[in-house]
Design an enzyme around this catalytic site. Structure first.
Site, PDB file in Angstrom:
ATOM      1  N   ARG A   1       3.243 -14.291   2.770  1.00 59.58           N
ATOM      2  CA  ARG A   1       3.505 -12.859   2.966  1.00 59.58           C
ATOM      3  C   ARG A   1       3.269 -12.398   4.410  1.00 59.58           C
ATOM      4  O   ARG A   1       4.050 -11.638   4.962  1.00 59.58           O
ATOM      5  CB  ARG A   1       2.648 -12.042   2.013  1.00 59.58           C
ATOM      6  CG  ARG A   1       3.052 -12.247   0.544  1.00 59.58           C
ATOM      7  CD  ARG A   1       2.318 -11.243  -0.282  1.00 59.58           C
ATOM      8  NE  ARG A   1       2.525 -11.402  -1.700  1.00 59.58           N
ATOM      9  CZ  ARG A   1       1.956 -10.619  -2.595  1.00 59.58           C
ATOM     10  NH1 ARG A   1       1.153  -9.648  -2.199  1.00 59.58           N
ATOM     11  NH2 ARG A   1       2.175 -10.788  -3.876  1.00 59.58           N
TER      12      ARG A   1
ATOM     13  N   ASP B   1      -0.149   5.832  -4.182  1.00 54.91           N
ATOM     14  CA  ASP B   1      -0.371   4.392  -4.019  1.00 54.91           C
ATOM     15  C   ASP B   1      -0.692   4.185  -2.546  1.00 54.91           C
ATOM     16  O   ASP B   1      -0.320   5.003  -1.700  1.00 54.91           O
ATOM     17  CB  ASP B   1       0.889   3.603  -4.403  1.00 54.91           C
ATOM     18  CG  ASP B   1       0.597   2.135  -4.706  1.00 54.91           C
ATOM     19  OD1 ASP B   1       0.586   1.759  -5.884  1.00 54.91           O
ATOM     20  OD2 ASP B   1       0.382   1.359  -3.741  1.00 54.91           O
TER      21      ASP B   1
END
Ligand SMILES: C[S@@+](CC[C@H](N)C(=O)[O-])C[C@H]1O[C@@H](n2cnc3c(N)ncnc32)[C@H](O)[C@@H]1O
Length: 294
Positions: A46, A147
């Site tokens: 990632r 979030d």
């Protein structure tokens, strides 16, 4: 070369044990996320994408940059890269009849906070449940969906999903709450505007000292995010939920999250659904910040 400096030759970027340890420390400090030792390959893959897109050749170079420059955009990209956003419509379905029953007993307007909303399936499910409970597309609810990850929030506020995401919903729900795409949008669905208008999306890091929340809530959803935090972090966040909850408020947790081990402020009311142990004696709104917008 020391063991922790060993390098996998097949890898595109230099990634040492120290780099991995630093990433674990930084994401823990910034987002509360505790990455286990086993996540090294995931981190390589990632964060490797960040290196590729910025033109760095080693993790050390990238991390030196991240730590030395106050580059808010790169911190955001770093964080977005390390969150896990798995979610679905009507996930842990048993919660929604409980929510529906609770909603119709409340004084209006009803405030709901969905605190780890990911790509939006959870807040849209809450909105659908409210519409069904009140038998209208404009139920008296206000849903704040937050979030830490700005990428997932962009998807959530767009409200467009591949058809497969809604394929398990009943025909009635699909028709009522979604529009089917055609032409260039074939294969996708769009959440109807009436549903969208019930929700405000906003970035919020649960670890931040101050949350931009202006009033307390009738319902808080905090599902499948505490599992990424250690116990002291969970405990701190839960204690900050308490003053944000009205006396009768419900807190919904994820299937593997047990808040009774972490806090005695909550009482288990049903499977992973909590209310306040002593709702009436809680000091209200102690976590509300001066710059509250939500
Ligand atoms: C696995 S998803 C759960 C989504 C949804 N609640 C559900 O149960 O389907 C976890 C979400 O928590 C978010 N998250 C992780 N750390 C966070 C933090 N410090 N503050 C707010 N959200 C966070 C992630 O970005 C991710 O979208």
């Amino acid at each position: 070369m020391a063991k922790n400096e060993q390098q996998d030759e097949s890898r595109e970027f230099n990634f040492t044990a120290q780099d991995f340890a630093k990433i674990r420390k930084l994401i823990y400090q910034h987002a509360g996320i505790s990455l286990s030792e086993a996540k090294s390959d995931m981190v390589y893959s990632r964060i490797g994408r960040r290196l590729r897109s910025l033109g760095y050749h080693s993790f050390k170079e990238y991390l030196d940059y991240l730590e030395s420059e106050n580059d808010a955009d790169e911190w955001e990209a770093f964080t977005n890269a390390l969150t896990t956003n798995l979610t679905s419509f009507f996930r842990e379905e048993h919660h929604f009849p409980i929510l529906a029953e609770h909603l119709v007993t409340l004084k209006k307007p009803i405030r709901i906070w969905c605190s780890a909303a990911s790509t939006g399936e959870e807040p849209y499910t809450i909105a659908m449940t409210a519409c069904e409970a009140f038998g209208t597309m404009s139920p008296p609810v206000e849903i704040i969906a937050t979030d830490i990850d700005t990428n997932v929030l962009a998807t959530a506020s767009r409200g467009v999903y591949p058809y497969e995401r809604v394929s398990k919903l009943s025909d009635a729900r699909r028709k009522h709450f979604f529009q089917k795409g055609s032409g260039a949008h074939e294969g996708s669905v769009r959440v109807r505007n009436e549903l969208k208008s019930l929700i405000t999306f906003h970035q919020l890091n649960l670890l931040e000292e101050s949350w931009p929340l202006k009033e307390s809530f009738d319902v808080i959803f905090c599902r499948n995010v505490m599992i990424y935090f250690d116990k002291p972090t969970q405990s701190k966040i839960l204690s900050r939920f308490v003053p944000l909850m009205k006396p009768h408020a419900l807190l919904f947790a994820g299937h593997s999250e047990n808040f009774l081990y972490v806090s005695d402020a909550f009482h288990l009311r049903g499977k992973t659904v909590y209310d306040l142990s002593d709702g009436k004696n809680v000091k209200r709104a102690g976590s509300l910040s001066k710059e509250s917008v939500l």
